[in-house]
Design a protein around this motif. Sequence first.
Motif, PDB file in Angstrom:
ATOM      1  N   LEU A 642      41.094  16.961  -2.363  1.00  0.00           N
ATOM      2  CA  LEU A 642      42.025  17.264  -3.793  1.00  0.00           C
ATOM      3  C   LEU A 642      41.161  16.679  -4.856  1.00  0.00           C
ATOM      4  CD1 LEU A 642      44.211  18.963  -5.229  1.00  0.00           C
ATOM      5  CD2 LEU A 642      45.543  16.881  -4.594  1.00  0.00           C
ATOM      6  N   VAL A 643      40.658  17.275  -6.006  1.00  0.00           N
ATOM      7  CA  VAL A 643      40.197  16.831  -7.179  1.00  0.00           C
ATOM      8  C   VAL A 643      41.049  17.211  -8.310  1.00  0.00           C
ATOM      9  CG1 VAL A 643      38.276  16.447  -8.574  1.00  0.00           C
ATOM     10  CG2 VAL A 643      37.981  16.606  -6.106  1.00  0.00           C
ATOM     11  N   GLU A 644      41.522  16.382  -8.950  1.00  0.00           N
ATOM     12  CA  GLU A 644      42.654  16.655 -10.258  1.00  0.00           C
ATOM     13  C   GLU A 644      41.789  16.174 -11.526  1.00  0.00           C
ATOM     14  OE1 GLU A 644      47.387  16.458 -11.463  1.00  0.00           O
ATOM     15  OE2 GLU A 644      46.504  14.586 -10.339  1.00  0.00           O
ATOM     16  N   TRP A 645      41.630  17.199 -12.370  1.00  0.00           N
ATOM     17  CA  TRP A 645      41.188  16.820 -13.623  1.00  0.00           C
ATOM     18  C   TRP A 645      42.161  16.975 -14.823  1.00  0.00           C
ATOM     19  CZ3 TRP A 645      35.837  16.354 -15.586  1.00  0.00           C
ATOM     20  CH2 TRP A 645      35.804  16.603 -16.830  1.00  0.00           C
ATOM     21  N   THR A 646      42.472  15.876 -15.362  1.00  0.00           N
ATOM     22  CA  THR A 646      43.792  15.941 -16.535  1.00  0.00           C
ATOM     23  C   THR A 646      43.207  15.303 -17.862  1.00  0.00           C
ATOM     24  OG1 THR A 646      45.320  15.561 -14.644  1.00  0.00           O
ATOM     25  CG2 THR A 646      46.323  15.153 -16.878  1.00  0.00           C
ATOM     26  N   GLU A 647      43.475  16.143 -18.850  1.00  0.00           N
ATOM     27  CA  GLU A 647      43.100  15.697 -20.331  1.00  0.00           C
ATOM     28  C   GLU A 647      44.510  15.481 -21.104  1.00  0.00           C
ATOM     29  OE1 GLU A 647      40.566  18.349 -22.082  1.00  0.00           O
ATOM     30  OE2 GLU A 647      39.176  18.996 -20.392  1.00  0.00           O
ATOM     31  N   ARG A 648      44.345  14.464 -22.083  1.00  0.00           N
ATOM     32  CA  ARG A 648      45.344  14.244 -22.767  1.00  0.00           C
ATOM     33  C   ARG A 648      44.845  13.620 -24.184  1.00  0.00           C
ATOM     34  NH1 ARG A 648      45.393   9.999 -19.179  1.00  0.00           N
ATOM     35  NH2 ARG A 648      45.676   8.035 -20.034  1.00  0.00           N
ATOM     36  N   GLY A 649      45.675  13.490 -25.170  1.00  0.00           N
ATOM     37  CA  GLY A 649      45.111  13.107 -26.241  1.00  0.00           C
ATOM     38  C   GLY A 649      44.381  13.884 -27.356  1.00  0.00           C
ATOM     39  N   GLY A 650      44.185  14.949 -27.016  1.00  0.00           N
ATOM     40  CA  GLY A 650      43.042  15.912 -27.398  1.00  0.00           C
ATOM     41  C   GLY A 650      43.808  16.866 -28.560  1.00  0.00           C
ATOM     42  N   PRO A 651      43.064  17.710 -29.206  1.00  0.00           N
ATOM     43  CA  PRO A 651      43.856  18.885 -30.022  1.00  0.00           C
ATOM     44  C   PRO A 651      44.736  19.826 -29.223  1.00  0.00           C
ATOM     45  CG  PRO A 651      41.502  18.766 -30.343  1.00  0.00           C
ATOM     46  CD  PRO A 651      41.709  17.818 -29.087  1.00  0.00           C
ATOM     47  N   LEU A 652      45.521  20.206 -29.816  1.00  0.00           N
ATOM     48  CA  LEU A 652      46.517  21.140 -29.185  1.00  0.00           C
ATOM     49  C   LEU A 652      45.886  22.359 -28.674  1.00  0.00           C
ATOM     50  CD1 LEU A 652      49.560  21.799 -28.839  1.00  0.00           C
ATOM     51  CD2 LEU A 652      49.587  23.379 -30.746  1.00  0.00           C
ATOM     52  N   VAL A 653      46.140  22.550 -27.389  1.00  0.00           N
ATOM     53  CA  VAL A 653      45.257  23.585 -26.319  1.00  0.00           C
ATOM     54  C   VAL A 653      45.958  24.775 -26.356  1.00  0.00           C
ATOM     55  CG1 VAL A 653      44.849  24.105 -23.839  1.00  0.00           C
ATOM     56  CG2 VAL A 653      44.576  21.719 -24.914  1.00  0.00           C
ATOM     57  N   LYS A 654      45.367  25.945 -26.581  1.00  0.00           N
ATOM     58  CA  LYS A 654      45.638  27.208 -26.465  1.00  0.00           C
ATOM     59  C   LYS A 654      45.022  27.930 -25.329  1.00  0.00           C
ATOM     60  CE  LYS A 654      46.550  27.876 -31.610  1.00  0.00           C
ATOM     61  NZ  LYS A 654      46.142  28.303 -32.752  1.00  0.00           N
ATOM     62  N   LYS A 655      45.851  28.858 -24.620  1.00  0.00           N
ATOM     63  CA  LYS A 655      45.121  29.531 -23.424  1.00  0.00           C
ATOM     64  C   LYS A 655      44.426  30.551 -24.164  1.00  0.00           C
ATOM     65  CE  LYS A 655      46.567  31.840 -19.396  1.00  0.00           C
ATOM     66  NZ  LYS A 655      47.627  32.518 -18.402  1.00  0.00           N
ATOM     67  N   PRO A 656      42.958  30.611 -23.517  1.00  0.00           N
ATOM     68  CA  PRO A 656      42.162  31.547 -23.844  1.00  0.00           C
ATOM     69  C   PRO A 656      42.386  33.103 -23.764  1.00  0.00           C
ATOM     70  CG  PRO A 656      41.220  30.491 -21.930  1.00  0.00           C
ATOM     71  CD  PRO A 656      42.633  29.881 -22.539  1.00  0.00           C
ATOM     72  N   GLU A 657      42.176  33.860 -24.512  1.00  0.00           N
ATOM     73  CA  GLU A 657      42.444  35.294 -24.433  1.00  0.00           C
ATOM     74  C   GLU A 657      41.828  35.986 -23.133  1.00  0.00           C
ATOM     75  OE1 GLU A 657      42.040  37.102 -28.243  1.00  0.00           O
ATOM     76  OE2 GLU A 657      43.665  36.046 -29.168  1.00  0.00           O
ATOM     77  N   ARG A 658      40.506  35.522 -22.938  1.00  0.00           N
ATOM     78  CA  ARG A 658      39.839  36.168 -22.060  1.00  0.00           C
ATOM     79  C   ARG A 658      39.132  34.982 -21.169  1.00  0.00           C
ATOM     80  NH1 ARG A 658      34.232  36.026 -23.435  1.00  0.00           N
ATOM     81  NH2 ARG A 658      33.834  35.371 -25.183  1.00  0.00           N
ATOM     82  N   GLN A 659      38.479  35.298 -19.897  1.00  0.00           N
ATOM     83  CA  GLN A 659      37.859  34.428 -19.064  1.00  0.00           C
ATOM     84  C   GLN A 659      36.599  34.153 -19.713  1.00  0.00           C
ATOM     85  OE1 GLN A 659      37.017  35.560 -15.157  1.00  0.00           O
ATOM     86  NE2 GLN A 659      37.941  33.481 -14.450  1.00  0.00           N
ATOM     87  N   GLY A 660      36.222  32.771 -19.921  1.00  0.00           N
ATOM     88  CA  GLY A 660      34.871  32.391 -20.342  1.00  0.00           C
ATOM     89  C   GLY A 660      33.830  32.233 -19.412  1.00  0.00           C
ATOM     90  N   PHE A 661      32.521  32.127 -19.892  1.00  0.00           N
ATOM     91  CA  PHE A 661      31.544  31.967 -18.990  1.00  0.00           C
ATOM     92  C   PHE A 661      31.700  30.872 -17.772  1.00  0.00           C
ATOM     93  CE2 PHE A 661      27.359  30.185 -18.097  1.00  0.00           C
ATOM     94  CZ  PHE A 661      26.772  30.930 -17.356  1.00  0.00           C
ATOM     95  N   GLY A 662      32.042  29.601 -18.677  1.00  0.00           N
ATOM     96  CA  GLY A 662      32.228  28.614 -17.861  1.00  0.00           C
ATOM     97  C   GLY A 662      33.273  28.806 -16.798  1.00  0.00           C
TER      98      GLY A 662
END
Length: 713
Positions: A642-662
């Motif tokens: 199990l690998v968990e990636w957690t970000e905090r302290g950045g700009p307000l996150v908005k869920k993308p409208e479409r699935q990106g290339f990444g």
Amino acid sequence: MSDRGGTTDQAGSMEGRSFGASRISLRHMLWGLVLALVLPAIVIACAGFYSVYRAERQATDLRVQDITRAMTLSLDREIEKTETAMRILASSPHLRTGDFAAFYRQAKEAGLPEPAWVVLTGMDGKVLLNTRVAYGTPLPDSIRPDTIRRIQQTRRTELSEFAVRPITEQRLVTLDVPVVVADRVAYVLSTAIGSEVFQKLIQDQRIAEGWSASVLDQSGKIVARSREPEHFIGQYVRPGLLQAIASSAEGNVESMTLDGIPVRTYFNRSEAYGWSFIIGLPASETAAALWRPLLWLLGLAAVLIAGGVLAAILSRSIASPVDRLVASAQALGRGEPVDGPPTRVLEFEAIRNALAEASTAIRSQKQSREEVLAHVAESEARLRLALGAGELGSWEYNPSTGEFLTSPMCRANFGRAPDEPFTYMDLVAAIHPDDRPKQAEAVAHAMANRTDLHVEYRAIWPDQSEHWIRISGRTRLSPDGSLSMVGVSQDVTEGREADERQALLLHELNHRVKNTLATVQSVAAMTRRAAEAGDPYAWDAFIGRLQGLAKTHDLLTSTSWSGALLEDVLRSELDPYQDALRQRIRFRGPKVNLQPSAVLALGLAVHELATNAVKYGSLSAENGRLSVMWAVTSGPGPALLLVEWTERGGPLVKKPERQGFGTKLIQRGLAQQLGGDIKLDFAPAGVRCVITFPIESVLIAAEVADEEEKRFA
């Protein structure tokens, strides 16, 4: 007739004198040999001893320069420690609320090195508090208005020159730190560092006796000194040394100490604060390095002189035996008894003539036998040389009698000792059971058709190890008319194993190249679709992904493609975004060794997540933080990573409208190739990505059991 005879005798005498005059005696040859050996030895010795002196001098320079460099780093750390403590105090909330009494208590407990104290000064020059005295004690105004005004303008920390303070009469260095409140410099926080701190720094290093070490401030004033500090602290070093320090950050120069001792001074200047650390190496120690090689040279000269005397004695001892040897050789050549007094002749020519006469007398008797023996010895030597060079063992086999003769090398090819008995039945028994029919058929065919024998088979040594043996032979008629076979044997196990390893490496290389090209082809195809959809950054993203793939390949290459640690994969991609204190990005998890295929797939996924975090996520903000945790879990089902990636302290996150290339690349690389499960949560506080892999698809099998005990969740 008498005239003619006299003329002949005279001519012979003249010819003998002329011939003798052109010769060199043995004594002269020995002296010439001694000179030919001695003169180059003297030249080489001088050059060698000078080289030793230069090497010793360079080694001393490097060693002392390393000491000055290390001491400068210690000096920087000492000042940085105080500066860090002052910056922490400068950020105290008590200063922003104006609670100076609380700040006074905080400053008293800051733990600054004695005898330092803290002073808080306003921009108007009023001293608000001084930890040297009780809080509330009336204090005079600051006597450094220019320093306060300059700090207000530059907002930079300043380290003053070393000086004696007029009020305390102490030799101190002042460190001034601006206190910023509401985006302006509201106060100046100062601390005084006594010379005792730097004096202790020198004493802790235990500078060699006879050396002198000093700490200099920016102006070249002595702050601390290893020898007689009470007399020299506060004085400036000599101008020549000051000029050398100003022109170069480190080096060495010939100079004179303030107490009049000639030294070679090594210095290193701090780039951060401009302070310097110097070490003076007395010239007497430098001269000692020259005297040691010189003493060796004098010793060599004494040995050479003794050798010359010995050569003279030996030349005299050699000449007389040579004369007797010449006389004996002449007598032997004439067939006369070997006796009589020695004859006075020139040594080398006399020996040559005597040996020629002796060899002529016996050549006819020994010539035939020596020629035969020489041919036989030459043939045997060539055969031994050829067999030894090729590591070939020789053998001879007579089927009619069963006689089997082998050389030590042949027995060694089958794992036998050189003197161990080895019959033909022993040879057959040593052959691998699967290869015995092939060997028997080859021998029978060669004997029946009188052709050459060429066969390879496996042999089982007494230690049960398996070796490949190559046998070559040829049939011949023995003197008794029976048919026999002679040949050679060779152990070709290493060659066989090398061929197998080469084939395996080529297959593995082909497999890895195909996998890499497939990954690049997939990334290129998806990048092309992104570019066709109007993404202006598609090409830059493609280059970044290739660079991330190259980093992962470098990581695998360093381990010969045997896998890589999960933490190394993460650091390879995220270390460029880490801060100096290594607090911005944190890793937590057990030691996990990934398979090469998992390293490539996870490397691309981490690259995509890092790129997104730098552009839009927590790594795009100064106070943003990133945490990556992993664990090996167990339960009723198969074990998982199990690998968990957690970000905090950045700009307000908005869920993308479409699935990106990444996102597509992550899912294709991890889900399809490794059977992983990826969950992306675009929470407003920061992106959270949880990736789950089956253990058997990503970890190296040998490590699963060990890591189970060290895992955490």
